[in-house]
Motif scaffolding. Structure first.
Motif, PDB file in Angstrom:
ATOM      1  N   SER A 194     -23.831 -10.995   4.612  1.00 27.69           N
ATOM      2  CA  SER A 194     -23.043  -9.767   4.775  1.00 27.69           C
ATOM      3  C   SER A 194     -21.950 -10.010   5.813  1.00 27.69           C
ATOM      4  N   ASP A 195     -20.794  -9.383   5.605  1.00 27.92           N
ATOM      5  CA  ASP A 195     -19.685  -9.541   6.545  1.00 27.92           C
ATOM      6  C   ASP A 195     -20.091  -9.082   7.946  1.00 27.92           C
ATOM      7  N   TYR A 196     -20.830  -7.966   8.005  1.00 26.90           N
ATOM      8  CA  TYR A 196     -21.264  -7.392   9.282  1.00 26.90           C
ATOM      9  C   TYR A 196     -22.710  -6.931   9.126  1.00 26.90           C
ATOM     10  N   TYR A 197     -23.456  -6.984  10.231  1.00 30.25           N
ATOM     11  CA  TYR A 197     -24.852  -6.519  10.173  1.00 30.25           C
ATOM     12  C   TYR A 197     -25.261  -5.988  11.541  1.00 30.25           C
ATOM     13  N   TRP A 198     -25.801  -4.762  11.535  1.00 28.69           N
ATOM     14  CA  TRP A 198     -26.348  -4.143  12.737  1.00 28.69           C
ATOM     15  C   TRP A 198     -27.858  -4.174  12.609  1.00 28.69           C
ATOM     16  N   ARG A 202     -30.398  -1.679  10.821  1.00 29.16           N
ATOM     17  CA  ARG A 202     -30.560  -2.256   9.488  1.00 29.16           C
ATOM     18  C   ARG A 202     -29.448  -1.776   8.547  1.00 29.16           C
ATOM     19  N   ILE A 203     -28.215  -1.992   8.987  1.00 30.02           N
ATOM     20  CA  ILE A 203     -27.035  -1.602   8.208  1.00 30.02           C
ATOM     21  C   ILE A 203     -26.188  -2.844   7.958  1.00 30.02           C
ATOM     22  N   LYS A 262     -16.490   6.537   8.149  1.00 30.65           N
ATOM     23  CA  LYS A 262     -17.433   5.892   7.223  1.00 30.65           C
ATOM     24  C   LYS A 262     -18.599   5.262   7.970  1.00 30.65           C
ATOM     25  N   LEU A 263     -18.295   4.548   9.037  1.00 29.48           N
ATOM     26  CA  LEU A 263     -19.347   3.880   9.793  1.00 29.48           C
ATOM     27  C   LEU A 263     -20.252   4.888  10.490  1.00 29.48           C
ATOM     28  N   ALA A 264     -19.654   5.929  11.040  1.00 28.13           N
ATOM     29  CA  ALA A 264     -20.456   6.961  11.704  1.00 28.13           C
ATOM     30  C   ALA A 264     -21.382   7.655  10.706  1.00 28.13           C
ATOM     31  N   ALA A 265     -20.876   7.943   9.511  1.00 27.35           N
ATOM     32  CA  ALA A 265     -21.691   8.598   8.490  1.00 27.35           C
ATOM     33  C   ALA A 265     -22.844   7.715   8.030  1.00 27.35           C
ATOM     34  N   ALA A 266     -22.627   6.397   8.078  1.00 31.70           N
ATOM     35  CA  ALA A 266     -23.676   5.459   7.666  1.00 31.70           C
ATOM     36  C   ALA A 266     -24.713   5.248   8.756  1.00 31.70           C
ATOM     37  N   GLY A 267     -24.420   5.721   9.982  1.00 34.64           N
ATOM     38  CA  GLY A 267     -25.375   5.588  11.074  1.00 34.64           C
ATOM     39  C   GLY A 267     -25.181   4.372  11.955  1.00 34.64           C
ATOM     40  N   VAL A 268     -23.999   3.741  11.889  1.00 33.88           N
ATOM     41  CA  VAL A 268     -23.737   2.580  12.742  1.00 33.88           C
ATOM     42  C   VAL A 268     -23.751   3.040  14.202  1.00 33.88           C
TER      43      VAL A 268
END
Length: 277
Positions: A194-198, A202-203, A262-268
């Motif tokens: 994945s390009d990015y991973y938190w 687990r995003i 978008k990132l905030a909505a995904a929970g980043v």
């Protein structure tokens, strides 16, 4: 050039031709700098409406004109190179100038790029120590601070301009730094990177640039439609591991605040509030 041919070119190719046209119309040899030098070196930048940037070594500043902007530089601090038959600032000076005089997010795109070798143009990778060594004596204290922050943040693992710009916008928005090119596996083995991973959340974050669906090195013999199907299967496998997947495209990056939402909505997760950089 006729209008139809011009209209068929990508914006970055149009800009490169503007630099070439400027060189051919000037009455004396001209050293190109900033975005113009980057274009000649093949170093990506953000945006398409830049003027042609050229140096002047006259204390009066030289004359700018429509479509061309002149910048004064002390000739003692400038190394001039001839590349593609044009006079330009070197790659080091070019990316440092962009870091000094553009926004933090814009500066990361060329910096990330030069930390990787450019195989197509047979240009070696630069290293951070090399960049920092060229700062002294050429910039104001405030510019040195901006350059140093940008160089320290730069990362060769960002594999495209869109990935670099995305990562910089995340930083400015105060999100936690993601792991880059993160390996993801399931019961069947390697799913991909994945390009990015938190990790804590687990995003997985994915930037979708046109390269993935157009360039031969990404297609690997597949048609664009096959790539779309493969990407969907890959995303399904990632989600099946319990990860959330959030995707975005260039339009999300170029619309202020859209990637952040978008990132905030995904929970980043965030490390702090939005930065003013």
């Amino acid at each position: 050039m006729d209008g139809e041919t011009w209209g068929s070119l990508q914006p970055w190719d149009q800009y490169r031709l503007k630099v070439q046209a400027a060189a051919e119309t000037f009455t004396s040899p001209t050293v190109f700098t900033w975005h113009s030098a980057a274009s000649v070196w093949g170093v990506p930048t953000v945006g398409h409406q830049h003027p042609v940037h050229a140096l002047t070594f006259q204390n009066g500043g030289g004359r700018s004109r429509a479509g061309v902007r002149r910048h004064y530089a002390d000739p003692a601090g400038v190394k001039v190179f001839r590349h593609d038959d044009l006079l330009v600032t070197g790659r080091v000076r070019t990316v440092l100038d962009l870091a000094a005089f553009t926004s933090f997010a814009e500066a990361i795109v060329p910096l990330d790029h030069v930390l990787r070798s450019d195989r197509a143009r047979k240009l070696p990778a630069l290293w951070k120590e090399q960049l920092l060594a060229e700062i002294e004596g050429n910039y104001t204290t405030a510019a040195v601070r901006r350059i140093t922050l940008a160089v320290e943040f730069a990362d060769a693992r960002s594999a495209s301009p869109g990935e670099s710009y995305s990562r910089a916008l995340m930083h400015v928005a105060g999100f936690e730094a993601p792991d880059l090119q993160h390996e993801i596996r399931d019961g069947a083995g390697l799913v991909g990177y994945s390009d990015y991973y938190w990790d804590g959340a687990r995003i997985a974050g994915e930037f979708d640039g046109v390269e993935k669906y157009m360039k031969p090195e990404y297609l690997k013999g597949r048609t664009p439609s096959q790539v779309v199907v493969d990407e969907k299967c890959r995303e399904d496998r990632i989600r099946a591991t319990g990860c959330t997947v959030v995707r975005w495209v260039w339009a999300d990056l170029m619309t202020p605040g859209r990637l952040e939402r978008k990132l905030a909505a995904a929970g980043v997760p965030r490390r702090r509030a939005r930065s003013a950089q």
